[in-house]
Every structure is written in C-alpha cells, then in structure tokens.
Design an enzyme around this catalytic site. Structure first.
Site: not given
Length: 308
Positions: A66, A160-162, A166
């Site tokens: 990420s 990407a877990k950005a 969210y």
C-alpha cells in the site's frame, strides 16, 4: 472498547513505546490534511498455543505494498514491522485483540505534494470483537446497495489500503445504517458487484461459490484464507463479475474481513436470501475459519505467529 480515547497501555511509535494518551499527531500533519496514509487491520487470537497473530507477514506485506502504491517510504523493514506488532500484543497483555499499524506523514511542508514530509509508523492494539454487531455471525446481517460506487480503478489506486479511500466506505455505510441496514454493498463504475464497505463478498447458488474478480476490490487476506479453506474441503471458488440481481437469487451469501471474519448475509435490498438464515456452506466456512485462526488447522500452522 467504546471509545478510542479510553485506550490503555502503550502504542509503538517509530520504534518506541508511548503511553496511549500521549500518542498524538499534529493538527497540521499532511495525513490529517489530505488523508494520505496507509494502514492494516490484523488480529491476534487466543488459540491452541496461546495468543497468536493470524497471517502477520501477509498483512505486513500488504502494508508495504500500500505504501509503495502511494509512494511512501516506510522507515522500517518488513521484519521490524512484524516484530513490532508481536511486541505490541505481548506488551498489551491481551490474549485476543485487533492490531492497527498505520503509516502517516508529518507536517513539515504545506501543499498537495507530500514531498518534504517524513513518514512515521505507529502500531496499536485493543480488544475489539463484534464489528458488525453482537449477533451478526450467528443471525446474519442485512445489506443495502449503496448509492455510492466503489472508486474507479484509476481514480485513487484502490489496491492500496489507504486512509482517505475509506471516505467512500464511510459514506456508504452511514447511508445504509440510516436506512436500517447493517452494511452497504458497493458496485463498481460499470455496475458490477465489488465489495461491501469493509469486506469482500461470497455468493453461493446451486453449490457454486462465486466472488467478484480482483479487478476492483481490495484483495482481502480473509478472502484469500476462505478461498484456500474452501479448496481444502473440495469446494472451488470462482472469481468473476457479479450483478446485484444474482445476489437476490442466491442460496447463501457471506462477507469476509479481518474484523468481520465470516459473517452471513440474510437480506439485500429488502430481498430475503433463501430461507433468511445462514446456510450450510456459510456455517462450514465459519467453523473452518475459526479453527484456522486459532491454530487448530494443522495444514495452515504457518499462518499463525505465536506472541509468547
């Protein structure tokens, strides 16, 4: 924990432990201003050999992936970040917990470009169990198709877990809950099923298990775990595009995620799924996952990292 302000213990920040209440970031940090940071959600379970972290190294790799996608330089190695998570859980004294590593920028410079800001890393752990509600895994949840779509693949780099990504999930789940549902179903820009607000989705019809392909989803580690455990039991999971009306006619549906684990879906958009109760394959996968994360599946002991 009802409030993050009530946390106890220490948080690992840039290689040093800091009391929970003192682990703070400046109001003008780049990440706070622009949402440009990356994080992970990891869990430790009290299992067959005591507290252990599930798929620690896979989560750490995704954290670095990420960061690479966003162009962030993580100031620690994979090994250091994994070891730090073990230290955080050990120091917390918790037998089961949720672990949150997060990479963020400070506020050394102002502007849209992140250049000139240093990257920092913090890791916290806390007790956190029923993410989707106390009865969710037993009774199932209800889901509403969101009016907000999953980000286009070339809009924000959704692999990407950005942090900032969210906002999309926040808007969707708040909309769903205002309408009386537990969670939101996100469609992609072409109208195909992508995922729920923070989880991947699996659909079962006529014995076939289907999950949306990888083009426009966050490739969940729990998703991968469930696909592997299904294969171990002779059940093949097919990855392909899905439409929302296929979900209405499913025999079973469940969602997966580190926080959600394996949670049945009993209704979507006021359409009851089959009998409106968790199905046989869903129950099988719940049991298999529960055994695996607690180190009782001998085939996958390499997924479990002891804390003690």
């Amino acid at each position: 924990m009802h409030s993050m302000e009530e946390g106890a213990g220490d948080i690992w920040v840039d290689g040093r432990f800091t009391p929970w209440a003192e682990a703070k970031v400046h109001i003008l940090s780049y990440t706070f201003q622009h949402g440009a940071g990356v994080f992970e959600g990891v869990r430790a379970y009290d299992g067959a050999r005591g507290p252990a972290i599930f798929r620690l190294y896979d989560h750490t790799r995704r954290l670095f992936d990420s960061a690479k996608i966003l162009g962030m330089e993580v100031p620690f190695s994979h090994e250091e970040v994994s070891a730090a998570q073990i230290d955080v859980v050990r120091r917390s004294g918790l037998k089961s917990c949720y672990i949150r590593p997060v990479c963020y920028y400070d506020g050394k410079t102002v502007g849209v470009s992140a250049a000139g800001n240093d990257t920092h890393l913090a890791i916290a752990a806390w007790a956190w169990d029923a993410y989707l509600g106390a009865d969710a895994q037993e009774a199932g949840i209800t889901v509403k198709t969101s009016s907000y779509i999953r980000h286009h693949v070339n809009a924000v780099m959704g692999k990407a877990k950005a942090n900032g990504h969210y906002i999309n999930s926040m808007m969707a789940v708040m909309e769903a809950r205002r309408s009386g549902y537990t969670d939101a179903l996100m469609l992609d820009a072409q109208g195909h099923v992508a995922e729920c607000s923070t989880s991947n989705i699996f659909v079962i019809r006529n014995g076939e298990i289907v999950t949306p392909d990888r083009v426009n989803i966050l490739e969940g580690i729990t998703r991968d775990t469930v696909m592997t455990l299904a294969a171990d039991r002779g059940l093949m999971v097919h990855e392909r595009q899905l439409t929302r009306d296929e979900l209405y006619c499913a025999d079973e549906i469940f969602v997966t995620g580190t926080a959600a684990e394996v949670t049945p879906v009993i209704a979507i958009d006021d359409r009851q799924i089959a009998a409106g109760t968790p199905g046989e394959i869903t129950r099988m996968m719940q049991a298999a996952y529960s055994e695996c994360v607690r180190g009782r599946d001998q085939k996958h002991l390499d997924w479990v990292t002891a804390v003690a």
